[in-house]
Design an enzyme around this catalytic site. Structure first.
Site, PDB file in Angstrom:
ATOM      1  N   ASP A  83      27.274   6.275  46.491  1.00 44.39           N
ATOM      2  CA  ASP A  83      26.155   5.890  47.359  1.00 44.39           C
ATOM      3  C   ASP A  83      26.411   4.541  48.027  1.00 44.39           C
ATOM      4  O   ASP A  83      27.231   3.740  47.575  1.00 44.39           O
ATOM      5  CB  ASP A  83      24.846   5.857  46.569  1.00 44.39           C
ATOM      6  N   GLU A 141      23.953   5.137  42.250  1.00 44.30           N
ATOM      7  CA  GLU A 141      24.135   4.069  41.265  1.00 44.30           C
ATOM      8  C   GLU A 141      23.298   2.852  41.615  1.00 44.30           C
ATOM      9  O   GLU A 141      22.860   2.120  40.738  1.00 44.30           O
ATOM     10  CB  GLU A 141      25.616   3.685  41.173  1.00 44.30           C
ATOM     11  N   HIS A 366      27.787  -6.565  48.136  1.00 44.31           N
ATOM     12  CA  HIS A 366      26.486  -6.527  48.805  1.00 44.31           C
ATOM     13  C   HIS A 366      26.414  -7.519  49.967  1.00 44.31           C
ATOM     14  O   HIS A 366      25.329  -7.796  50.472  1.00 44.31           O
ATOM     15  CB  HIS A 366      25.331  -6.751  47.817  1.00 44.31           C
TER      16      HIS A 366
END
Length: 397
Positions: A83, A141, A366
């Site tokens: 994902d 996840e 991220h």
């Protein structure tokens, strides 16, 4: 030469395909619990490789492929996640995300691609190992409750003797492998404080109960959990991430809202931190004449590697890369739902360096410019493959 010793050469032969898969996935990311094209692509590849079994929709959107060796034996599972995240890709590369506001900013595209590469190699050489290798391609996840618990409840690890996974890590140098037994990633819990006071004009504070003052006191008091309630030999992080209240500069807000996260490793520390957080929130608010409703939600459990399985992975890594390239992994306060598999099956979560400033693979996970050195995918594939084969070899019965 054994299959283990041939893995590097076999993976190198299909490296262009592995990179192609990774870049395709990077261009077409899908958010947690919204994955459709990605699992379909994975299942199609496994079927083309003539896997013995291919299950789709496992736990919702997961894919499980089963590869059986020359005869029955132990069962090893290998896991990758697929994902993406709700982040706008700001890289200027040919494989930049084509989906506005969505990108693979944590390396899951590469996790999936390196495991598909390993699947390709082992599918063509299945007669050379004994036992079963189960390939778990996991959705979601990044978003609680996570795909791991759903896949585990749907039988993904039933009958599995050991499980291994790899995280490519951009903050570690490419070429290095990091493996440790014991706690490796933290419990991840979240909290919300809804604070109530009594609003009024800023010129007459005596007629009010200032919710922002209450919230400010709570933020400060929460730091005593680490400094006074938990042993300095244990680990705990309490972070307030948002503080929202008020809408006018001269009005005392009647309510405000705080949100944050708590990270721990040990069960008793987790329990104590939750207890004290609630007590501090409610008690501080009451002391100042207001009230605080505290919502505490437990997230992923800590990732705790089995010592035996971590040792097997370390042996495999040293055999593949040399002792000088294999180091212990320091525990991280980040979380991972791989922990749900480890609650059912012994295993280990491993880290492979993927950072290389020369290739602009220097941003943290991220981050909108996150990327990896794609050389790390072959290292991860070889590490997982050698670890699985070594485990099967040592457990032939």
């Amino acid at each position: 030469m054994s299959l283990q010793e041939q893995l590097k050469e076999l993976l190198q032969a299909i490296e262009p395909q592995i990179i192609s898969w990774r870049r395709h996935l990077h261009q077409h990311p899908e958010l947690s619990f919204q994955e459709e094209k990605t699992p379909a692509l994975i299942a199609g590849i496994l079927r083309e490789l003539k896997f013995d079994e291919v299950r789709t929709g496992v736990g919702g959107r997961g894919v499980v492929g089963v590869l059986r060796g020359s005869r029955p034996g132990a069962v090893v599972a290998l896991r990758a996640d697929f994902d993406a995240l709700p982040i706008q890709d700001q890289k200027e590369v040919e494989y930049k995300s084509t989906v506005p506001g969505v990108m693979h900013a944590c390396g899951h595209d590469a996790h999936t691609s390196q495991l598909l590469g390993l699947a390709s190699v082992l599918a063509s050489r299945r007669e050379e190992f004994v036992g079963e290798i189960r390939f778990l391609f996991q959705h979601a996840e990044e978003e609680s409750p996570g795909g791991a618990i759903q896949m585990a409840e749907d039988g993904a690890v039933d009958g599995v003797d050991a499980i291994f996974g790899v995280h490519l890590w951009s903050m570690l140098p490419v070429g290095k492998v990091f493996i440790s037994g014991g706690p490796i990633m933290a419990n991840t819990d979240d909290f919300v404080f809804e604070i109530k006071g009594r609003g009024g004009h800023g010129a007459v504070p005596e007629e009010t109960i200032d919710s922002i003052v209450i919230g400010s006191q709570i933020v400060g008091n929460l730091q005593t959990i680490a400094s006074r309630n938990i042993s300095p030999l244990a680990s705990v992080v309490v972070t307030v991430g948002t503080f929202n209240g008020g809408d006018n500069n001269n009005i005392i807000a009647d309510s405000c809202r705080l949100t944050g996260t708590v990270r721990t490793f040990l069960p008793d520390v987790r329990d104590r931190a939750e207890q004290r957080l609630i007590e501090i929130g409610e008690g501080t608010a009451a002391m100042l004449g207001g009230s605080a409703n505290v919502l505490y939600e437990r997230g992923y459990p800590a990732v705790i590697n089995s010592e035996k399985e971590a040792s097997i992975a370390r042996e495999a890594a040293i055999a593949a890369f040399g002792e000088e390239r294999v180091e212990p992994m320091k525990p991280l306060m980040g979380g991972e739902d791989f922990s749900y598999y480890l609650e059912k099956v012994p295993g280990a979560y491993l880290f492979v360096g993927a950072g290389n400033p020369d290739k602009l693979a220097k941003y943290p996970h991220h981050h909108p410019r996150f990327d990896i050195d794609e050389d790390s995918m072959l290292i991860a594939g070889e590490l997982l493959g050698r670890t699985a084969l070594r485990y099967l070899e040592q457990h032939q019965g």
